[in-house]
Design a protein around this motif. Structure first.
Motif, PDB file in Angstrom:
ATOM      1  N   ASP A   1      -1.343   0.165   3.988  1.00 47.45           N
ATOM      2  CA  ASP A   1      -1.821   0.504   5.331  1.00 47.45           C
ATOM      3  C   ASP A   1      -3.175  -0.191   5.500  1.00 47.45           C
ATOM      4  OD1 ASP A   1      -3.241   1.802   7.438  1.00 47.45           O
ATOM      5  OD2 ASP A   1      -2.105   3.642   7.154  1.00 47.45           O
ATOM      6  N   PRO A   2      -3.330  -1.064   6.492  1.00 48.67           N
ATOM      7  CA  PRO A   2      -4.576  -1.826   6.611  1.00 48.67           C
ATOM      8  C   PRO A   2      -5.804  -0.973   6.933  1.00 48.67           C
ATOM      9  CG  PRO A   2      -3.164  -2.226   8.504  1.00 48.67           C
ATOM     10  CD  PRO A   2      -2.364  -1.421   7.529  1.00 48.67           C
ATOM     11  N   PHE A   3      -5.600   0.210   7.452  1.00 47.20           N
ATOM     12  CA  PHE A   3      -6.733   1.064   7.799  1.00 47.20           C
ATOM     13  C   PHE A   3      -7.147   1.973   6.653  1.00 47.20           C
ATOM     14  CE2 PHE A   3      -4.641   0.152  11.895  1.00 47.20           C
ATOM     15  CZ  PHE A   3      -5.667  -0.553  12.484  1.00 47.20           C
ATOM     16  N   THR A   4      -6.186   2.476   5.891  1.00 46.08           N
ATOM     17  CA  THR A   4      -6.505   3.403   4.799  1.00 46.08           C
ATOM     18  C   THR A   4      -6.576   2.698   3.456  1.00 46.08           C
ATOM     19  OG1 THR A   4      -4.197   3.949   4.341  1.00 46.08           O
ATOM     20  CG2 THR A   4      -5.356   5.305   5.996  1.00 46.08           C
ATOM     21  N   LYS A   5      -6.099   1.458   3.393  1.00 45.34           N
ATOM     22  CA  LYS A   5      -6.066   0.666   2.159  1.00 45.34           C
ATOM     23  C   LYS A   5      -5.197   1.322   1.082  1.00 45.34           C
ATOM     24  CE  LYS A   5      -9.228  -2.117   3.856  1.00 45.34           C
ATOM     25  NZ  LYS A   5      -8.817  -2.669   5.080  1.00 45.34           N
ATOM     26  N   SER A   6      -4.169   2.047   1.520  1.00 44.36           N
ATOM     27  CA  SER A   6      -3.267   2.736   0.597  1.00 44.36           C
ATOM     28  C   SER A   6      -1.827   2.564   1.056  1.00 44.36           C
ATOM     29  CB  SER A   6      -3.614   4.231   0.550  1.00 44.36           C
ATOM     30  OG  SER A   6      -2.649   4.941  -0.186  1.00 44.36           O
ATOM     31  N   GLU A   7      -0.921   2.482   0.115  1.00 43.17           N
ATOM     32  CA  GLU A   7       0.497   2.426   0.466  1.00 43.17           C
ATOM     33  C   GLU A   7       1.093   3.824   0.599  1.00 43.17           C
ATOM     34  OE1 GLU A   7       2.807   1.940  -3.731  1.00 43.17           O
ATOM     35  OE2 GLU A   7       1.875   0.143  -2.937  1.00 43.17           O
ATOM     36  N   ALA A   8       0.335   4.835   0.246  1.00 50.20           N
ATOM     37  CA  ALA A   8       0.847   6.207   0.233  1.00 50.20           C
ATOM     38  C   ALA A   8       0.518   7.005   1.488  1.00 50.20           C
ATOM     39  CB  ALA A   8       0.300   6.937  -0.990  1.00 50.20           C
ATOM     40  N   THR A   9      -0.180   6.406   2.450  1.00 46.77           N
ATOM     41  CA  THR A   9      -0.625   7.180   3.612  1.00 46.77           C
ATOM     42  C   THR A   9       0.205   6.974   4.866  1.00 46.77           C
ATOM     43  OG1 THR A   9      -2.202   5.441   4.173  1.00 46.77           O
ATOM     44  CG2 THR A   9      -3.025   7.286   2.835  1.00 46.77           C
TER      45      THR A   9
END
Length: 72
Positions: free
Chosen positions: A32-40
């Motif tokens: 996710d480009p905003f959270t920098k996580s694939e889990a969100t």
């Protein structure tokens, strides 16, 4: 696009984002480009099918238009 391809191939939407990876449609879950996580990622479910039809960012940030990124 990958969600739509899964539906075209299998006749139903994937039950979860991870199923796209397991079935070979994705090499990995994107970050996710905003959270920098694939889990969100927030999975948007189809009311009739129950599978995911879209994903939105899990970010709680708000765009300049006043709409939260997780509603785009």
């Amino acid at each position: 696009d990958v969600i739509d391809q899964y539906k075209a191939d299998r006749g139903k939407y994937p039950p979860a984002l991870g199923d796209l990876k397991e079935a070979g449609y994705l090499k990995r879950i994107p970050v996710d480009p905003f959270t920098k996580s694939e889990a969100t990622w927030q999975e948007i479910l189809d009311d009739s099918d129950g599978g995911i039809v879209d994903v939105h960012s899990g970010s709680d940030l708000v765009g300049t238009d006043g709409i939260p990124y997780n509603q785009w």
